[in-house]
Write an enzyme that holds these catalytic residues in place. Structure first.
Site, short mmCIF file in Angstrom:
data_model
loop_
_atom_site.label_atom_id
_atom_site.label_comp_id
_atom_site.label_asym_id
_atom_site.label_seq_id
_atom_site.Cartn_x
_atom_site.Cartn_y
_atom_site.Cartn_z
N GLU A 219 -5.00 6.10 -1.11
CA GLU A 219 -5.96 6.97 -0.41
C GLU A 219 -5.27 7.45 0.86
O GLU A 219 -5.22 6.73 1.86
CB GLU A 219 -7.24 6.19 -0.09
CG GLU A 219 -8.03 5.75 -1.32
CD GLU A 219 -8.84 6.89 -1.93
OE1 GLU A 219 -9.06 7.91 -1.26
OE2 GLU A 219 -9.25 6.74 -3.10
N CYS A 253 -9.79 10.95 7.97
CA CYS A 253 -8.83 11.45 6.98
C CYS A 253 -9.20 12.82 6.44
O CYS A 253 -8.33 13.61 6.09
CB CYS A 253 -8.67 10.46 5.83
SG CYS A 253 -10.24 10.06 5.03
#
Ligand code: NAD
Length: 465
Positions: A219, A253
């Site tokens: 991720e 993110c």
């Protein structure tokens, strides 16, 4: 990055992993009762220690309590509730059709746990990004080693204390520390490694995983573009972009990394962004209780260098002692400027004018595949075009960040932004092996596929295949 938080004695790591493997091999983690009990305990951990967790999040990243609650604690309890609600359905074997050639038979897909899994978390949402993958891993019946980030030391220490207190220590463990401890962990054999963080370390993780053919979920991040078309509702776009960008001071993110705006609406968008920042955080955001701080001095200094890569529309101020960087909008930014090079991961938003959505799409396509892409438009055709012509982990139309909060949507990257996905059922699937099972009846045993092969057998096979 130097280790500032607590660290586990690396000599204990092999025994820890061996203990978890023995627990897994004994079948301890497979029963649904064990999974349910652990999920309930995890929920209790979060609710009983809400105050301490919020304080740790405030101490590590200066998170305002509402943001910390929604994005870290509430996110995790929501995930637990969803897993508890659907565990029976997720774990039930899924019947599928069986072709004529294998009849009479029944076919199904059985989800089985993978084994001992490692979950390595980063610092920016240190509770959510540690515990949410663990919810999925536990729901799928795995033993878990948690590795919190050393960059958020108070959250790491708290998880290091609470996880063994609340969760089954035979099957769930925490290893704290930085590069040395994670390197020692990666020397062990795991059945899955789930890593959230940057692409450089992801390569280290994947290389280590390759030694044991361990599958990985990565991720990662990247520069998530935001396209603003000339028909967009500008005030609304500004609000939604500023919210997604300045939440957690840009250390998200999937924060909008930069904006590509149609030249026709560049000035109105810049004005709207500037006035939105003032509305959200006041004339001096340093005094706003709703605005986070930069995680450490290294990141502060990295970000400070990017503040002069364009014309400052709003913000630009810094205060080193508090690691404060004002929410900053930059205009007239060159695509070659350093701020357009790496993921910003801070409260600086470059805005670049383009001649229409086509040019914006080309701009995105020439760069690495991002984790998220945002497009603001009132036209379905433009939204469809952006979805069809670009590749990214996820897309929001007329919104930022919110796709992450829909547990029906798998969350993950593509290309440089990562591989694999989780959240809701997709997380359960990530931590499960999908075992194909066929049960064939013994009542009949047609000779058609057995030697000696004959013309008639071939004719039958050609008809049914
Ligand atoms: P970080 O510095 O906390 O590192 C993440 C983890 O990697 C930590 O647990 C750390 O101990 C470990 N690590 C660091 N160096 C290592 C090494 N050499 N070998 C093994 N392990 C090592 O976090 P970060 O990388 O700064 O996180 C920020 C990045 O993560 C950004 O790129 C961001 O976009 C991305 N991110 C992605 C998601 C997502 O869900 N896709 C979420 C949050 C952050």
């Amino acid at each position: 990055m130097t280790v500032t938080g607590p660290a586990t004695d690396v000599s204990t790591i092999p025994a820890t992993v061996a203990r978890l493997r023995a627990a897994f091999d004994s079948g301890r983690t497979t029963p649904l009762e064990w999974r349910r009990a652990q999920l309930h305990r995890l929920r209790t951990l979060v609710t009983e220690h809400e105050r301490e967790l919020l304080d740790a999040l405030a101490a590590d990243v200066g998170k305002p309590p509402i943001e910390a609650y929604a994005a870290d604690l509430g996110f995790v309890t929501g995930d637990v509730d969803l897993a508890l609600k659907h565990l029976d359905r997720w774990t039930r074997p899924r019947r599928v059709r069986t072709p004529m050639t294998s009849q009479p038979a029944k076919s199904s897909i059985v989800r089985e746990p993978l084994g001992v899994v490692l979950v390595i978390a980063p610092w920016n949402y240190p509770i959510q990004l540690q515990l949410a993958p663990m919810v999925a891993a536990i729901a799928a019946g795995n033993a878990v080693v948690a590795k919190p980030s050393e960059v958020s030391p108070r959250c790491s220490a708290l998880l290091g204390r609470l996880i063994p207190e609340y969760l089954d220590p035979e099957a769930i463990a925490v290893v704290e520390g930085g590069v040395t401890e994670t390197t020692a962990l990666l020397d062990e054999r795991f059945d899955h490694i789930f890593y959230t963080g940057n692409g450089r370390v992801a390569r280290v993780v994947m290389a280590a995983a390759a030694r044991n053919l361990t599958p990985v979920t990565l991720e990662l991040g990247g520069k998530s573009p935001t396209i603003v078309a000339r028909d967009a509702k500008i005030e609304l776009a500004a609000r939604r972009i500023a919210w997604g960008k300045f939440l957690n001071a840009g250390q998200t993110c999937i924060a909008p990394d930069y904006v590509l705006v149609d030249r026709a609406v560049e000035e109105p968008l810049l004005d709207a962004l500037a006035s939105t920042v003032r509305k959200f955080y006041g004339a001096d955001p340093r005094h706003s209780p709703d605005y986070a701080r930069i995680v450490n001095d290294t990141h502060f200094r990295r970000l400070e260098k990017l503040l002069h890569d364009g014309r400052t529309v709003v913000g630009g101020e810094t205060y080193e002692a508090a690691r404060y960087i004002a929410p900053t909008i930059l205009a007239d930014v060159s695509p070659d400027a350093p701020v357009m090079d790496e993921e910003i991961f801070g409260p600086i938003l470059p805005v670049i004018a383009v001649d229409g959505v086509g040019e914006a799409i080309s701009f995105v396509r020439e760069r690495d595949k991002p984790l998220a892409l945002y497009v603001f438009t009132e036209s379905d055709e433009i939204a469809d075009l952006a979805v069809a012509e670009t590749s990214s982990g996820g897309v929001c139309v007329n919104a930022t960040l919110l796709h992450i909060a829909n547990t029906e949507l798998p969350f993950g990257g593509v290309g440089e932004s990562g591989m694999g996905a989780y959240h809701g059922e997709s997380g359960f699937e990530t931590f499960s092996h999908h075992k194909s099972v066929m049960r064939r009846s013994t009542r009949l045993d047609p000779p058609v596929m057995y030697p000696p092969y004959r013309r008639w057998k071939e004719r039958v096979l050609r008809r049914v295949l």
